[in-house]
Scaffold this motif. Sequence first.
Motif, PDB file in Angstrom:
ATOM      1  N   ARG A  45       0.844  -1.206   0.000  1.00  0.00           N
ATOM      2  CA  ARG A  45       0.000   0.000   0.000  1.00  0.00           C
ATOM      3  C   ARG A  45       0.880   1.257   0.000  1.00  0.00           C
ATOM      4  NH1 ARG A  45      -3.220  -1.067   4.150  1.00  0.00           N
ATOM      5  NH2 ARG A  45      -4.739  -1.992   2.761  1.00  0.00           N
ATOM      6  N   ARG A  46       1.901   1.273   0.849  1.00  0.00           N
ATOM      7  CA  ARG A  46       2.792   2.444   0.903  1.00  0.00           C
ATOM      8  C   ARG A  46       3.538   2.634  -0.415  1.00  0.00           C
ATOM      9  NH1 ARG A  46       3.860   1.357   6.689  1.00  0.00           N
ATOM     10  NH2 ARG A  46       5.488  -0.049   6.021  1.00  0.00           N
ATOM     11  N   TYR A  47       4.019   1.543  -1.004  1.00  0.00           N
ATOM     12  CA  TYR A  47       4.720   1.666  -2.278  1.00  0.00           C
ATOM     13  C   TYR A  47       3.785   2.177  -3.369  1.00  0.00           C
ATOM     14  CZ  TYR A  47       8.714  -0.904  -0.359  1.00  0.00           C
ATOM     15  OH  TYR A  47       9.796  -1.299   0.379  1.00  0.00           O
ATOM     16  N   ALA A  48       2.574   1.682  -3.416  1.00  0.00           N
ATOM     17  CA  ALA A  48       1.619   2.102  -4.443  1.00  0.00           C
ATOM     18  C   ALA A  48       1.299   3.595  -4.302  1.00  0.00           C
ATOM     19  CB  ALA A  48       0.345   1.272  -4.344  1.00  0.00           C
ATOM     20  N   GLU A  49       1.263   4.096  -3.088  1.00  0.00           N
ATOM     21  CA  GLU A  49       0.993   5.518  -2.862  1.00  0.00           C
ATOM     22  C   GLU A  49       2.117   6.401  -3.380  1.00  0.00           C
ATOM     23  OE1 GLU A  49       0.276   5.736   1.341  1.00  0.00           O
ATOM     24  OE2 GLU A  49      -1.762   4.928   1.136  1.00  0.00           O
ATOM     25  N   ARG A  50       3.322   5.875  -3.464  1.00  0.00           N
ATOM     26  CA  ARG A  50       4.471   6.665  -3.930  1.00  0.00           C
ATOM     27  C   ARG A  50       4.379   6.993  -5.417  1.00  0.00           C
ATOM     28  NH1 ARG A  50       9.969   4.171  -1.762  1.00  0.00           N
ATOM     29  NH2 ARG A  50      10.520   5.049  -3.767  1.00  0.00           N
ATOM     30  N   ARG A  51       3.740   6.157  -6.182  1.00  0.00           N
ATOM     31  CA  ARG A  51       3.533   6.334  -7.625  1.00  0.00           C
ATOM     32  C   ARG A  51       4.788   6.134  -8.472  1.00  0.00           C
ATOM     33  NH1 ARG A  51      -1.654   7.481  -7.760  1.00  0.00           N
ATOM     34  NH2 ARG A  51      -2.572   8.967  -6.322  1.00  0.00           N
ATOM     35  N   ASP A  52       5.945   5.936  -7.864  1.00  0.00           N
ATOM     36  CA  ASP A  52       7.136   5.627  -8.655  1.00  0.00           C
ATOM     37  C   ASP A  52       7.460   4.138  -8.599  1.00  0.00           C
ATOM     38  OD1 ASP A  52       7.928   5.720  -5.960  1.00  0.00           O
ATOM     39  OD2 ASP A  52       9.967   6.341  -6.459  1.00  0.00           O
ATOM     40  N   ILE A  53       6.620   3.391  -7.893  1.00  0.00           N
ATOM     41  CA  ILE A  53       6.810   1.949  -7.746  1.00  0.00           C
ATOM     42  C   ILE A  53       5.487   1.248  -7.976  1.00  0.00           C
ATOM     43  CG2 ILE A  53       7.298   0.104  -6.066  1.00  0.00           C
ATOM     44  CD1 ILE A  53       9.218   2.042  -4.705  1.00  0.00           C
ATOM     45  N   ILE A  54       5.528   0.177  -8.731  1.00  0.00           N
ATOM     46  CA  ILE A  54       4.377  -0.718  -8.852  1.00  0.00           C
ATOM     47  C   ILE A  54       4.752  -1.977  -8.086  1.00  0.00           C
ATOM     48  CG2 ILE A  54       2.879  -2.024 -10.395  1.00  0.00           C
ATOM     49  CD1 ILE A  54       3.657   0.003 -12.607  1.00  0.00           C
ATOM     50  N   PRO A  55       4.141  -2.202  -6.922  1.00  0.00           N
ATOM     51  CA  PRO A  55       4.511  -3.381  -6.126  1.00  0.00           C
ATOM     52  C   PRO A  55       3.858  -4.652  -6.663  1.00  0.00           C
ATOM     53  CG  PRO A  55       2.827  -2.116  -4.985  1.00  0.00           C
ATOM     54  CD  PRO A  55       3.167  -1.352  -6.239  1.00  0.00           C
ATOM     55  N   PHE A  56       4.652  -5.694  -6.769  1.00  0.00           N
ATOM     56  CA  PHE A  56       4.167  -7.018  -7.155  1.00  0.00           C
ATOM     57  C   PHE A  56       4.416  -7.948  -5.975  1.00  0.00           C
ATOM     58  CE2 PHE A  56       4.617  -4.962 -11.151  1.00  0.00           C
ATOM     59  CZ  PHE A  56       3.723  -5.566 -12.004  1.00  0.00           C
ATOM     60  N   SER A  57       3.360  -8.413  -5.358  1.00  0.00           N
ATOM     61  CA  SER A  57       3.478  -9.246  -4.168  1.00  0.00           C
ATOM     62  C   SER A  57       2.922 -10.639  -4.459  1.00  0.00           C
ATOM     63  CB  SER A  57       2.691  -8.610  -3.024  1.00  0.00           C
ATOM     64  OG  SER A  57       2.493  -9.540  -1.988  1.00  0.00           O
TER      65      SER A  57
END
Length: 172
Positions: free
Chosen positions: A92-104
Amino acid sequence: MQPKSNNAPVAAAMAAFIGTEKFQEIAAANQAAAAHTPTPKELAEVFGEGAAITDETRCEQALTAPRKVYVAHPLRGAALLDNIDSATEICRRYAERRDIIPFSPIHAFGFVNPMTYDQTHGMAMCYALLEACDELWVHGAWWDSEGCKLEMEHAGRKGLPIRFIRGEADAS
């Protein structure tokens, strides 16, 4: 080459786990990747075949495109629900940054029972997801996680940069 981050204890543990030579190879690749400026051909790949890379704005967009980050985090064990919650908050925190697309993988394969699945098949799915990413970021107590260690080995074989995130606020 000595680790240059505040993650020295984690880096030392990783070097002990995979060997100093392999650790140095991964560290050198990480430094090279961080210093790399995309070539016009690499930029053209971002925009598709036949794209002319003459527009400064388009070049800047390619340089700042979101990174696809595979988020490795322990899952199984006594803290299963806590691990899922932790991975969810990290993504969630990474997605909010907008420079990272997290793949979990925890979220991508949430339909699989982590306590009973066939680990060989499960890791094959994780490897396929990992290969679609630009980097591997390792969170939590990875040294106690067979899955995290296997993901790191696979990323190393594929030449993907590996980052160890000690505190969730340390990621940048």
